[in-house]
Design a protein around this motif. Sequence first.
Motif, mmCIF file in Angstrom:
data_model
loop_
_atom_site.group_PDB
_atom_site.id
_atom_site.type_symbol
_atom_site.label_atom_id
_atom_site.label_comp_id
_atom_site.label_asym_id
_atom_site.label_seq_id
_atom_site.Cartn_x
_atom_site.Cartn_y
_atom_site.Cartn_z
ATOM 1 N N SER A 194 16.633 -1.576 -2.697
ATOM 2 C CA SER A 194 17.069 -1.591 -1.292
ATOM 3 C C SER A 194 17.648 -2.954 -0.923
ATOM 4 O O SER A 194 18.471 -3.054 -0.020
ATOM 5 N N LEU A 195 17.238 -3.971 -1.645
ATOM 6 C CA LEU A 195 17.761 -5.303 -1.372
ATOM 7 C C LEU A 195 19.256 -5.373 -1.660
ATOM 8 O O LEU A 195 20.014 -5.943 -0.873
ATOM 9 N N SER A 196 19.675 -4.774 -2.759
ATOM 10 C CA SER A 196 21.113 -4.794 -3.070
ATOM 11 C C SER A 196 21.897 -4.026 -2.011
ATOM 12 O O SER A 196 23.009 -4.418 -1.643
ATOM 13 N N GLU A 197 21.306 -2.969 -1.492
ATOM 14 C CA GLU A 197 21.962 -2.227 -0.416
ATOM 15 C C GLU A 197 22.062 -3.073 0.846
ATOM 16 O O GLU A 197 23.088 -3.056 1.540
ATOM 17 N N GLU A 198 21.015 -3.834 1.145
ATOM 18 C CA GLU A 198 21.043 -4.707 2.313
ATOM 19 C C GLU A 198 22.111 -5.784 2.148
ATOM 20 O O GLU A 198 22.825 -6.115 3.104
ATOM 21 N N ILE A 199 22.245 -6.340 0.953
ATOM 22 C CA ILE A 199 23.253 -7.366 0.703
ATOM 23 C C ILE A 199 24.649 -6.774 0.872
ATOM 24 O O ILE A 199 25.529 -7.390 1.493
ATOM 25 N N GLU A 200 24.853 -5.593 0.344
ATOM 26 C CA GLU A 200 26.166 -4.947 0.490
ATOM 27 C C GLU A 200 26.474 -4.657 1.958
ATOM 28 O O GLU A 200 27.596 -4.811 2.417
ATOM 29 N N ALA A 201 25.470 -4.248 2.710
ATOM 30 C CA ALA A 201 25.669 -3.994 4.131
ATOM 31 C C ALA A 201 26.059 -5.282 4.856
ATOM 32 O O ALA A 201 26.934 -5.288 5.720
ATOM 33 N N LEU A 202 25.443 -6.389 4.478
ATOM 34 C CA LEU A 202 25.798 -7.672 5.081
ATOM 35 C C LEU A 202 27.215 -8.081 4.699
ATOM 36 O O LEU A 202 27.951 -8.632 5.511
ATOM 37 N N ARG A 203 27.598 -7.812 3.465
ATOM 38 C CA ARG A 203 28.965 -8.125 3.040
ATOM 39 C C ARG A 203 29.971 -7.294 3.832
ATOM 40 O O ARG A 203 31.019 -7.784 4.226
ATOM 41 N N ASN A 204 29.653 -6.034 4.031
ATOM 42 C CA ASN A 204 30.537 -5.169 4.811
ATOM 43 C C ASN A 204 30.665 -5.660 6.251
ATOM 44 O O ASN A 204 31.742 -5.624 6.837
ATOM 45 N N LEU A 205 29.541 -6.123 6.825
ATOM 46 C CA LEU A 205 29.601 -6.679 8.175
ATOM 47 C C LEU A 205 30.480 -7.924 8.207
ATOM 48 O O LEU A 205 31.240 -8.125 9.147
ATOM 49 N N ASP A 206 30.357 -8.745 7.162
ATOM 50 C CA ASP A 206 31.159 -9.963 7.101
ATOM 51 C C ASP A 206 32.637 -9.632 6.990
ATOM 52 O O ASP A 206 33.474 -10.252 7.645
ATOM 53 N N VAL A 207 32.981 -8.625 6.183
ATOM 54 C CA VAL A 207 34.383 -8.222 6.030
ATOM 55 C C VAL A 207 34.914 -7.652 7.335
ATOM 56 O O VAL A 207 36.033 -7.967 7.756
ATOM 57 N N LYS A 208 34.131 -6.823 8.046
ATOM 58 C CA LYS A 208 34.540 -6.252 9.311
ATOM 59 C C LYS A 208 34.758 -7.323 10.364
ATOM 60 O O LYS A 208 35.689 -7.262 11.155
ATOM 61 N N SER A 209 33.884 -8.329 10.372
ATOM 62 C CA SER A 209 34.023 -9.409 11.372
ATOM 63 C C SER A 209 35.279 -10.228 11.096
ATOM 64 O O SER A 209 35.957 -10.672 12.024
ATOM 65 N N LYS A 210 35.649 -10.411 9.830
ATOM 66 C CA LYS A 210 36.871 -11.134 9.493
ATOM 67 C C LYS A 210 38.093 -10.316 9.898
ATOM 68 O O LYS A 210 39.086 -10.870 10.355
ATOM 69 N N ASP A 211 38.027 -8.980 9.728
ATOM 70 C CA ASP A 211 39.135 -8.119 10.122
ATOM 71 C C ASP A 211 39.371 -8.198 11.625
ATOM 72 O O ASP A 211 40.484 -8.222 12.095
ATOM 73 N N LYS A 212 38.279 -8.265 12.390
ATOM 74 C CA LYS A 212 38.419 -8.335 13.844
ATOM 75 C C LYS A 212 39.022 -9.647 14.275
ATOM 76 O O LYS A 212 39.785 -9.729 15.210
ATOM 77 N N VAL A 213 38.677 -10.723 13.582
ATOM 78 C CA VAL A 213 39.193 -12.031 13.924
ATOM 79 C C VAL A 213 40.687 -12.108 13.582
ATOM 80 O O VAL A 213 41.490 -12.689 14.307
ATOM 81 N N ASP A 214 41.096 -11.497 12.464
ATOM 82 C CA ASP A 214 42.480 -11.546 12.042
ATOM 83 C C ASP A 214 43.395 -10.737 12.961
ATOM 84 O O ASP A 214 44.575 -10.998 13.077
ATOM 85 N N VAL A 215 42.876 -9.731 13.643
ATOM 86 C CA VAL A 215 43.694 -8.837 14.477
ATOM 87 C C VAL A 215 44.139 -9.503 15.699
ATOM 88 O O VAL A 215 44.402 -10.364 16.227
#
Length: 116
Positions: free
Chosen positions: A95-116
């Motif tokens: 479950s830890l690897s899933e949590e890390i991936e979820a955090l990475r996805n949040l980080d990617v989404k936040s960068k997409d919002k900033v770039d827009v």
Amino acid sequence: MDPDKVALISQIAPVIAIVGVAGMAGWVITTWMRIKNGYPLDGAWGQAVYPKNNKDEMGRLEQLAQENTQIKAELSKVKERLANMERIVVDGNHSLSEEIEALRNLDVKSKDKVDV
């Protein structure tokens, strides 16, 4: 006096004298070593003959108490980190690897919002 008793006493007396002198020499050496190394001397009932209460020693004791407090705080932090490491290593369902991936996805989404 009986000549046998005199002969016995003359044989035992040197042994008794040697034991007595060795005991006193041991006491003197022990006392000298205590004084040399800064240990307090003890009285007949174990009380200190001269208690050490000078300012240098009190300052050193306070410093040691502060160091002890700091080491305890650091040890508690290390224990917390070790508990986290054990959780990571023992995590069987990944479950830890899933949590890390979820955090990475949040980080990617936040960068997409900033770039827009």
